[in-house]
Design a protein around this motif. Structure first.
Motif, PDB file in Angstrom:
ATOM      1  N   VAL A   5      75.737   8.932 -31.809  1.00 23.19           N
ATOM      2  CA  VAL A   5      74.293   8.283 -32.012  1.00 23.19           C
ATOM      3  C   VAL A   5      73.055   9.277 -32.819  1.00 23.19           C
ATOM      4  CG1 VAL A   5      72.582   7.586 -30.407  1.00 23.19           C
ATOM      5  CG2 VAL A   5      75.022   6.570 -29.617  1.00 23.19           C
ATOM      6  N   LEU A   6      72.584   8.939 -33.227  1.00 24.53           N
ATOM      7  CA  LEU A   6      71.429   9.160 -34.199  1.00 24.53           C
ATOM      8  C   LEU A   6      69.863   9.192 -32.845  1.00 24.53           C
ATOM      9  CD1 LEU A   6      69.501  11.296 -35.726  1.00 24.53           C
ATOM     10  CD2 LEU A   6      69.550   9.053 -37.896  1.00 24.53           C
ATOM     11  N   ILE A   7      69.556  10.513 -32.209  1.00 25.12           N
ATOM     12  CA  ILE A   7      68.393  10.148 -31.668  1.00 25.12           C
ATOM     13  C   ILE A   7      66.926  10.220 -32.714  1.00 25.12           C
ATOM     14  CG2 ILE A   7      66.909  10.271 -29.898  1.00 25.12           C
ATOM     15  CD1 ILE A   7      69.404  11.257 -28.511  1.00 25.12           C
ATOM     16  N   ALA A   8      65.924   9.808 -32.744  1.00 33.25           N
ATOM     17  CA  ALA A   8      65.100  10.609 -33.508  1.00 33.25           C
ATOM     18  C   ALA A   8      63.307   9.664 -32.742  1.00 33.25           C
ATOM     19  CB  ALA A   8      64.610   9.249 -34.790  1.00 33.25           C
ATOM     20  N   GLU A   9      63.385  10.823 -32.351  1.00 31.11           N
ATOM     21  CA  GLU A   9      62.274  11.303 -31.003  1.00 31.11           C
ATOM     22  C   GLU A   9      61.724  12.623 -30.965  1.00 31.11           C
ATOM     23  OE1 GLU A   9      59.583  10.457 -28.898  1.00 31.11           O
ATOM     24  OE2 GLU A   9      60.904   8.946 -28.449  1.00 31.11           O
ATOM     25  N   ASP A  10      60.302  12.339 -31.250  1.00 37.75           N
ATOM     26  CA  ASP A  10      59.412  14.106 -31.111  1.00 37.75           C
ATOM     27  C   ASP A  10      58.881  14.733 -29.806  1.00 37.75           C
ATOM     28  OD1 ASP A  10      58.045  11.537 -30.882  1.00 37.75           O
ATOM     29  OD2 ASP A  10      56.094  12.449 -32.270  1.00 37.75           O
ATOM     30  N   GLU A  11      59.100  13.633 -28.478  1.00 33.13           N
ATOM     31  CA  GLU A  11      58.740  14.322 -27.275  1.00 33.13           C
ATOM     32  C   GLU A  11      59.347  14.259 -27.130  1.00 33.13           C
ATOM     33  OE1 GLU A  11      55.983  11.589 -25.151  1.00 33.13           O
ATOM     34  OE2 GLU A  11      56.203  10.315 -27.086  1.00 33.13           O
ATOM     35  N   LEU A  12      59.989  16.012 -27.143  1.00 31.93           N
ATOM     36  CA  LEU A  12      61.102  16.880 -26.213  1.00 31.93           C
ATOM     37  C   LEU A  12      61.520  16.353 -25.211  1.00 31.93           C
ATOM     38  CD1 LEU A  12      62.742  19.408 -26.287  1.00 31.93           C
ATOM     39  CD2 LEU A  12      61.240  20.731 -25.055  1.00 31.93           C
ATOM     40  N   ILE A  13      60.738  16.133 -23.898  1.00 29.25           N
ATOM     41  CA  ILE A  13      61.340  15.764 -22.395  1.00 29.25           C
ATOM     42  C   ILE A  13      62.160  14.093 -22.922  1.00 29.25           C
ATOM     43  CG2 ILE A  13      60.667  15.136 -20.019  1.00 29.25           C
ATOM     44  CD1 ILE A  13      60.603  17.791 -21.058  1.00 29.25           C
ATOM     45  N   VAL A  14      61.208  13.186 -23.813  1.00 32.28           N
ATOM     46  CA  VAL A  14      62.214  12.268 -23.960  1.00 32.28           C
ATOM     47  C   VAL A  14      63.200  12.527 -24.350  1.00 32.28           C
ATOM     48  CG1 VAL A  14      61.657   9.554 -24.706  1.00 32.28           C
ATOM     49  CG2 VAL A  14      59.679  10.880 -24.349  1.00 32.28           C
ATOM     50  N   ALA A  15      63.482  13.078 -25.589  1.00 28.01           N
ATOM     51  CA  ALA A  15      64.340  12.956 -26.207  1.00 28.01           C
ATOM     52  C   ALA A  15      65.422  14.249 -25.409  1.00 28.01           C
ATOM     53  CB  ALA A  15      64.258  14.523 -27.709  1.00 28.01           C
ATOM     54  N   LEU A  16      65.195  14.698 -24.896  1.00 31.42           N
ATOM     55  CA  LEU A  16      66.494  14.972 -23.665  1.00 31.42           C
ATOM     56  C   LEU A  16      67.072  14.067 -22.783  1.00 31.42           C
ATOM     57  CD1 LEU A  16      64.709  19.131 -23.159  1.00 31.42           C
ATOM     58  CD2 LEU A  16      67.026  18.435 -24.299  1.00 31.42           C
ATOM     59  N   ASP A  17      65.856  13.491 -21.887  1.00 28.19           N
ATOM     60  CA  ASP A  17      66.771  11.989 -21.406  1.00 28.19           C
ATOM     61  C   ASP A  17      67.158  11.129 -21.956  1.00 28.19           C
ATOM     62  OD1 ASP A  17      65.226  12.787 -19.130  1.00 28.19           O
ATOM     63  OD2 ASP A  17      63.219  11.603 -19.861  1.00 28.19           O
ATOM     64  N   LEU A  18      67.148  11.054 -23.537  1.00 31.23           N
ATOM     65  CA  LEU A  18      68.035   9.935 -24.793  1.00 31.23           C
ATOM     66  C   LEU A  18      68.998  10.744 -24.488  1.00 31.23           C
ATOM     67  CD1 LEU A  18      65.482   8.940 -27.264  1.00 31.23           C
ATOM     68  CD2 LEU A  18      66.127   7.603 -25.285  1.00 31.23           C
ATOM     69  N   GLU A  19      69.119  12.346 -24.815  1.00 30.82           N
ATOM     70  CA  GLU A  19      70.057  12.738 -25.085  1.00 30.82           C
ATOM     71  C   GLU A  19      71.340  12.173 -23.784  1.00 30.82           C
ATOM     72  OE1 GLU A  19      69.466  16.026 -26.111  1.00 30.82           O
ATOM     73  OE2 GLU A  19      68.658  16.454 -27.960  1.00 30.82           O
ATOM     74  N   ALA A  20      70.993  12.888 -22.551  1.00 29.77           N
ATOM     75  CA  ALA A  20      71.795  12.723 -21.370  1.00 29.77           C
ATOM     76  C   ALA A  20      72.045  10.932 -21.575  1.00 29.77           C
ATOM     77  CB  ALA A  20      70.618  13.495 -20.756  1.00 29.77           C
ATOM     78  N   ILE A  21      71.350  10.299 -21.201  1.00 28.87           N
ATOM     79  CA  ILE A  21      71.301   9.283 -21.099  1.00 28.87           C
ATOM     80  C   ILE A  21      73.270   8.375 -22.216  1.00 28.87           C
ATOM     81  CG2 ILE A  21      71.068   6.612 -21.921  1.00 28.87           C
ATOM     82  CD1 ILE A  21      68.115   7.828 -20.773  1.00 28.87           C
ATOM     83  N   VAL A  22      72.767   8.881 -22.807  1.00 26.64           N
ATOM     84  CA  VAL A  22      74.188   8.892 -24.435  1.00 26.64           C
ATOM     85  C   VAL A  22      74.690   9.903 -23.751  1.00 26.64           C
ATOM     86  CG1 VAL A  22      74.611   9.212 -26.833  1.00 26.64           C
ATOM     87  CG2 VAL A  22      72.029   8.168 -26.344  1.00 26.64           C
ATOM     88  N   GLU A  23      74.829  10.502 -23.547  1.00 25.12           N
ATOM     89  CA  GLU A  23      76.220  11.258 -23.841  1.00 25.12           C
ATOM     90  C   GLU A  23      76.968  10.786 -21.646  1.00 25.12           C
ATOM     91  OE1 GLU A  23      74.661  14.764 -23.262  1.00 25.12           O
ATOM     92  OE2 GLU A  23      75.145  15.405 -25.107  1.00 25.12           O
ATOM     93  N   GLU A  24      75.673  11.177 -20.881  1.00 17.14           N
ATOM     94  CA  GLU A  24      76.996   9.999 -19.989  1.00 17.14           C
ATOM     95  C   GLU A  24      77.133   8.418 -19.828  1.00 17.14           C
ATOM     96  OE1 GLU A  24      72.741   9.499 -16.579  1.00 17.14           O
ATOM     97  OE2 GLU A  24      72.788  12.434 -16.691  1.00 17.14           O
ATOM     98  N   VAL A  29      76.305  12.782 -28.794  1.00 22.14           N
ATOM     99  CA  VAL A  29      74.674  12.516 -29.405  1.00 22.14           C
ATOM    100  C   VAL A  29      74.762  13.538 -31.226  1.00 22.14           C
ATOM    101  CG1 VAL A  29      72.394  13.467 -29.901  1.00 22.14           C
ATOM    102  CG2 VAL A  29      73.160  12.951 -27.046  1.00 22.14           C
ATOM    103  N   ALA A  30      75.141  12.226 -32.243  1.00 17.77           N
ATOM    104  CA  ALA A  30      75.212  13.346 -33.609  1.00 17.77           C
ATOM    105  C   ALA A  30      74.140  14.421 -33.456  1.00 17.77           C
ATOM    106  CB  ALA A  30      75.123  11.809 -34.546  1.00 17.77           C
ATOM    107  N   GLN A  31      72.778  13.833 -33.335  1.00 20.06           N
ATOM    108  CA  GLN A  31      71.808  14.991 -33.410  1.00 20.06           C
ATOM    109  C   GLN A  31      70.370  14.376 -32.899  1.00 20.06           C
ATOM    110  OE1 GLN A  31      71.729  16.503 -37.927  1.00 20.06           O
ATOM    111  NE2 GLN A  31      69.494  17.033 -37.498  1.00 20.06           N
ATOM    112  N   THR A  32      69.585  15.645 -32.508  1.00 23.24           N
ATOM    113  CA  THR A  32      68.413  14.432 -32.171  1.00 23.24           C
ATOM    114  C   THR A  32      67.055  15.468 -33.282  1.00 23.24           C
ATOM    115  OG1 THR A  32      68.705  15.016 -30.316  1.00 23.24           O
ATOM    116  CG2 THR A  32      66.534  14.722 -30.416  1.00 23.24           C
TER     117      THR A  32
END
Length: 121
Positions: A5-24, A29-32
């Motif tokens: 999953v590629l994540i395009a997100e410029d807010e660090l906290i939101v990006a970290l949350d998305l990474e955790a959701i993807v992994e859970e 995560v292919a790349q953020t």
């Protein structure tokens, strides 16, 4: 088949949350990326199985990358607080929308649908 999953997100906290959701959810995560240029560069190196995209990134709107993903048949989940859902539906009818803020459950459900859609193709 990749489950990345590629994540395009410029807010660090939101990006970290998305990474955790993807992994859970059992995906990788292919790349953020926080910028359109980073997102485009990531796509130059290969297409993910799915993408979660914020509309407004630090260097512009995500549409050029979304157009590339859409043309390649990659399922897109728009995760944005600044998107006009009706316009996005017109431009990307197959995409899913999880407006900010979205619960982790709705994002996981969207990911599962996207990956199921990808497998069915």
């Amino acid at each position: 088949m990749t489950r990345s999953v590629l994540i395009a997100e410029d807010e660090l906290i939101v990006a970290l949350d998305l990474e955790a959701i993807v992994e859970e959810a059992g995906f990788e995560v292919a790349q953020t990326c926080e910028s359109l240029s980073c997102t485009q560069e990531a796509l130059d190196h290969g297409m993910p199985a799915c993408a979660i995209l914020d509309v407004r990134l630090v260097d512009g709107e995500v549409y050029p990358a979304a157009d590339r993903l859409n043309a390649a048949g990659v399922p897109i989940i728009f995760h944005s607080g600044h998107a006009d859902e009706a316009q996005l539906r017109d431009r990307y009818p197959e995409a899913q929308f999880c407006p900010k803020p979205s619960s982790p459950w709705s994002l996981r459900d969207a990911l599962q649908r996207a990956m199921t859609q990808k497998r069915a193709e």
